[in-house]
Write an enzyme that holds these catalytic residues in place. Sequence first.
Site, PDB file in Angstrom:
ATOM      1  NE  ARG A   1      -4.693  43.244  -4.300  1.00 20.28           N
ATOM      2  CZ  ARG A   1      -5.705  43.613  -3.533  1.00 20.28           C
ATOM      3  NH1 ARG A   1      -6.904  43.084  -3.706  1.00 20.28           N
ATOM      4  NH2 ARG A   1      -5.536  44.491  -2.560  1.00 20.28           N
TER       5      ARG A   1
ATOM      6  CG  HIS B   1      -2.363  44.654   1.690  1.00 19.58           C
ATOM      7  ND1 HIS B   1      -2.141  45.502   0.619  1.00 19.58           N
ATOM      8  CD2 HIS B   1      -3.729  44.578   1.824  1.00 19.58           C
ATOM      9  CE1 HIS B   1      -3.309  45.899   0.131  1.00 19.58           C
ATOM     10  NE2 HIS B   1      -4.282  45.354   0.841  1.00 19.58           N
TER      11      HIS B   1
ATOM     12  CB  CYS C   1      -7.650  45.433   5.436  1.00 19.68           C
ATOM     13  SG  CYS C   1      -7.865  43.647   5.293  1.00 19.68           S
TER      14      CYS C   1
ATOM     15  CD  GLN D   1      -5.826  47.903   4.207  1.00 20.46           C
ATOM     16  OE1 GLN D   1      -6.340  47.710   3.118  1.00 20.46           O
ATOM     17  NE2 GLN D   1      -6.374  48.717   5.106  1.00 20.46           N
TER      18      GLN D   1
ATOM     19  NE  ARG E   1      -5.234  50.816   0.821  1.00 27.96           N
ATOM     20  CZ  ARG E   1      -5.373  49.665   0.149  1.00 27.96           C
ATOM     21  NH1 ARG E   1      -6.298  48.802   0.509  1.00 27.96           N
ATOM     22  NH2 ARG E   1      -4.561  49.349  -0.847  1.00 27.96           N
TER      23      ARG E   1
ATOM     24  CG  ASP F   1      -7.561  40.302   6.563  1.00 24.60           C
ATOM     25  OD1 ASP F   1      -8.624  40.542   5.944  1.00 24.60           O
ATOM     26  OD2 ASP F   1      -6.483  40.015   5.981  1.00 24.60           O
TER      27      ASP F   1
HETATM   28  N1   CP Z   1      -8.227  46.185   1.620  1.00 22.74           N
HETATM   29  C1   CP Z   1      -8.037  45.926   0.317  1.00 22.74           C
HETATM   30  O1   CP Z   1      -6.895  45.827  -0.176  1.00 22.74           O
HETATM   31  O2   CP Z   1      -9.178  45.827  -0.396  1.00 22.74           O
HETATM   32  P1   CP Z   1      -9.296  45.255  -1.883  1.00 22.74           P
HETATM   33  O3   CP Z   1      -8.842  43.829  -1.830  1.00 22.74           O
HETATM   34  O4   CP Z   1     -10.725  45.411  -2.232  1.00 22.74           O
HETATM   35  O5   CP Z   1      -8.384  46.069  -2.764  1.00 22.74           O
HETATM   36  N1  NVA Z   2      -5.695  38.915   3.692  1.00 22.22           N
HETATM   37  C1  NVA Z   2      -6.582  39.322   2.647  1.00 22.22           C
HETATM   38  C2  NVA Z   2      -6.533  40.807   2.484  1.00 22.22           C
HETATM   39  C3  NVA Z   2      -7.483  41.379   1.473  1.00 22.22           C
HETATM   40  C4  NVA Z   2      -7.361  42.854   1.328  1.00 22.22           C
HETATM   41  C5  NVA Z   2      -6.219  38.616   1.352  1.00 22.22           C
HETATM   42  O1  NVA Z   2      -5.023  38.490   1.055  1.00 22.22           O
HETATM   43  O2  NVA Z   2      -7.118  38.183   0.633  1.00 22.22           O
END
Ligand code: CP
Ligand code: NVA
Length: 297
Positions: A98, A125, A254, A128, A282, A215
């Site tokens: 990440r 992502h 999400c 997701q 997930r 989101d």
């Molecule tokens: N939706 C999602 O990716 O959640 P987290 O950021 O908690 O991993």
């Molecule tokens: N758009 C959000 C998604 C989190 C799962 C972010 O990038 O923080």
Amino acid sequence: MNLLTLDDWSSKDIGSVLDLAQVIKKDPKKYYDTLTNKTLAMLFWKTSTRTRISFESAMTQLGGHAQYLDWRTTNLALGSLKDEIKCISRYVDVIMARVYGHADIEAIAEASNVPVINGLSDMFHPCQILADLLTVKEKFNRLKGLKLAYVGDGNNVCNTLLIGCAKMGVEISVATPKGYEPNKKVVEIAKKTSKVSLFNKPEEAVKNADVVYTDTWVSMGQESDKEKRINDFKGWTVDSRMMKLTKNAYFMHCLPAHRGYEVSDEVIDSKNSIVYDQAENRLHAQKAILLKCLEIA
Ligand code: CP
Ligand code: NVA
């Protein structure tokens, strides 16, 4: 096989992973020994609840092991990313990371000798959206011909939804305030295979939608812009009034959600909200992704 954007996978790849996830979900025990002695390295430059825990549990349930690596407690930042990844990929069988900039996940994939999975970048992502498509498929027993409306910030989740929906024959309409549109190149890619409409008014996007998705207005890494964003998104909360314009649509997010901002309590807690099914999926989707990337299924 890597999973970096979802555009790197064909419709056939996506379809087969969704089918596999459904099979695994139905009979998880059958897959208990599929990744025995395999290790997943999970590298995090940002925080996480769902991605971290679902990948870690997925590895345990498939008979393998996952290592959580916070960049602050490793030498990922001290050494060159390339050198560190070259070393890590000699210890493990698959890497999930990440990151902030999407170029970082590309650099990781370039340096790695083992498959690399994008656990979220500023642009995409994919894990997701695979879980989301799985959730929609379960609810409607199909994907083709459905309409999904995304309301809010044209961010990483929105970009990947555009790709995933387009590849699976789902019409997608996106409503964002001016200046918050999704990535232009991504929109062009999506338009090649599906009906895509962009609006600056949420009411127009949600008309006849089967699913409404939103989101956060402030993604990880955008904290310094928080005040401006909250101001620019005033009036964009997905609330009951907005949901009434749909044909009894499901609500998706999400998570993590900011109740009272991008979604009202009433909507996220309504019977049409499927946010926890999404979150559960997930886990099932990660298993299928891992098996696919490791070319075991
Ligand atoms: N939706 C999602 O990716 O959640 P987290 O950021 O908690 O991993
Ligand atoms: N758009 C959000 C998604 C989190 C799962 C972010 O990038 O923080």
